[in-house]
Design an enzyme around this catalytic site. Structure first.
Site, short mmCIF file in Angstrom:
data_model
loop_
_atom_site.label_atom_id
_atom_site.label_comp_id
_atom_site.label_asym_id
_atom_site.label_seq_id
_atom_site.Cartn_x
_atom_site.Cartn_y
_atom_site.Cartn_z
N LYS A 131 34.88 -22.41 -96.77
CA LYS A 131 35.44 -21.76 -95.57
C LYS A 131 35.40 -20.27 -95.80
CE LYS A 131 37.37 -23.11 -91.70
NZ LYS A 131 37.29 -24.43 -91.00
N ASP A 171 34.64 -21.18 -86.34
CA ASP A 171 36.03 -21.64 -86.37
C ASP A 171 36.74 -20.72 -85.37
OD1 ASP A 171 37.84 -23.56 -88.16
OD2 ASP A 171 39.01 -21.75 -87.89
N1 GLU Z 1 35.41 -25.01 -88.41
C1 GLU Z 1 35.12 -26.41 -88.18
C2 GLU Z 1 36.04 -27.26 -89.02
O1 GLU Z 1 37.18 -26.92 -89.22
C3 GLU Z 1 33.64 -26.73 -88.30
C4 GLU Z 1 32.97 -26.36 -89.57
C5 GLU Z 1 31.46 -26.55 -89.57
O2 GLU Z 1 30.90 -26.97 -88.56
O3 GLU Z 1 30.87 -26.28 -90.61
O4 GLU Z 1 35.70 -28.33 -89.47
#
Ligand code: GLU
Length: 451
Positions: A131, A171
């Site tokens: 992340k 996100d």
């Molecule tokens: N931010 C999204 C999550 O919390 C998607 C992450 C992604 O697609 O890599 O899963």
């Protein structure tokens, strides 16, 4: 000679973790929940204790923190902080979104990266967890300011990521516009057109259904949970929080399955539309939030419905609640109000929207409660499908991607039931998701040695 190790108690483990990571409260919250689920399982499976998997899985493989300088429209220099947490790569390249929001800090991104490891494992696809993001606030910024920020952010980040190493996505605060600017800068510096980011535009390597995937997936998951009680979303009153990407497509899919969504919110307040947010009204919300970038209050003015400033929608009577805004947006008091007003199902489109006390209340009352790491796994799952399509240089149709998404959400649900069913038959989806997500990653870590 091997000795039988006693697993540390939850308190011992957490005390040690907290002393090594002071102030990272959301990270402590996320780890604590997993530890509580896992300790009984570790007692029955001592090889995970011997291999110190809990200790290793809660320590990021790598953390990058960097300066992001950029120039605003007035010509003034601005400085933000950029982050990427590369949490775990045991089952695939680091994978997870980028969050641009003024509240972003190390503790929040570590909680998100930690949850992502389990979530990505549950999808059945080969993705590790990561992340990242920045304390940059895209609100009230011009497109050019957002572009200059994204270019500066990627100028550093591009040294650390790649389609087989680490694949960021969106996100909160990072949508199609930001992914476009980030991708353009990566391509320019590295001189390669690869699937290094997901959530790209459909004309330049993105997957169809990716924008819809988190919201659709959460609704599919809620429907799966309701099906276990021979029930469904048809005819249900549904409260949704948030009004961004996840909330919008949640509303679209609930409408399609015959439910009625009566609330939406943003950080300023919530609207209550008892007639349901559907048809033209949903198109209005999408335009308001994605193009005009305005406040949800404008919905109340346009359709003459109630607007509650500085409040959250959990006091509105509902059958099903789908929190789709941000972490810790349902506290114990609000959880109790939901239960008292007859809510039978809570399924989380956001990451960790319920506080630990709220989760305890849902579980004590034995309602259907789908934690984010299972219920919102559809977003990253379709990101995984985007990676596959990019690797093959092919793209699938809407129908193919949607079918795969539905199959994946069913599989996530089945895994939760397998590991979460209590002796009285109640499915504790928290335990199910934590243990189910853990096993695959832990086995891979053991197979790969002490790394
Ligand atoms: N931010 C999204 C999550 O919390 C998607 C992450 C992604 O697609 O890599 O899963």
């Amino acid at each position: 000679m091997t000795t039988m190790l006693k697993a540390p108690s939850s308190k011992e483990f957490m005390d040690k973790l907290k002393s090594r990571t002071p102030g990272e409260i959301e990270f402590h919250q996320a780890v604590h929940e997993v530890v509580e689920s896992l300790l009984p399982f570790l007692e029955e499976n001592p090889r995970y204790k011997t291999a110190k998997i809990l200790e290793r899985i809660s320590e990021p493989e790598r953390i990058l923190i960097f300066r992001v300088p950029w120039v605003d429209d007035k010509g003034e220099i601005q400085v933000n902080r950029g982050y990427r947490i590369e949490m775990n790569s045991a089952i695939g390249p680091y994978k997870g979104g980028l969050r641009f929001h003024p509240t972003v800090n190390l503790g929040i991104l570590k909680f998100l990266a930690f949850e992502q490891v389990f979530k990505n494992s549950l999808t059945t696809l080969p993705m590790g967890g990561g992340k990242g993001g920045s304390d940059f606030d895209p609100k009230q910024k011009s497109d050019n300011e957002v572009m200059r920020f994204c270019q500066s952010f990627m100028t550093e980040l591009c040294k650390h990521i790649g389609p087989n190493t680490d694949v960021p996505a969106g996100d909160i605060g990072v949508g199609g516009r930001e992914i476009g600017y980030l991708f353009g800068q990566y391509k320019r510096i590295r001189n390669e057109f690869t699937g290094v980011l997901t959530g790209k535009g459909a004309e330049w390597g993105g997957s169809v259904i990716r924008p819809e995937a988190t919201g659709y997936g959460n609704v599919y998951f809620a429907e799966e949970m309701l099906n276990t009680k021979n029930d469904s979303l048809k005819g249900k009153i549904v409260t949704v929080s948030g009004s961004g990407n996840v909330a919008q497509f949640t509303v679209e899919k609930v409408n399609e399955l015959g439910g009625k969504v009566v609330t939406l919110s943003d950080s300023s307040g919530f609207i209550h539309d008892p007639d349901g947010i559907d048809g033209e009204k949903l198109t209005f919300v999408m335009r308001l939030k994605n193009i005009k970038r305005g406040r949800i209050e404008e919905y109340a003015k346009k359709y003459n419905v109630a607007y509650y400033p500085n409040a959250r929608p959990w006091g509105v009577k509902c059958d099903v609640a789908l929190p789709s805004a941000t972490q810790n947006e349902i506290n114990a008091e609000e959880a109790q109000i939901l239960i008292d007003s007859g809510c039978i199902c809570v399924s989380e489109g956001a990451n960790m929207p319920s506080t630990p006390e709220a989760v305890d209340i849902f579980i004590k009352n034995e309602i259907l409660y789908g934690p984010g790491k299972a219920a919102n796994a559809g977003g990253v799952a379709v990101s995984g499908l985007e990676m596959s399509q990019n690797a093959m240089r092919l793209s699938w149709t809407r129908e193919e991607v949607d079918n795969q998404l539905q199959r994946i959400m069913k599989d996530v649900h089945t895994t939760c039931v397998k590991y979460g069913k209590s002796s009285n038959g109640y499915v504790n989806y928290v335990n199910g998701a934590n243990i189910g997500g853990f096993v695959k990653v832990a086995n891979a870590m053991i197979a790969q040695g002490i790394v």
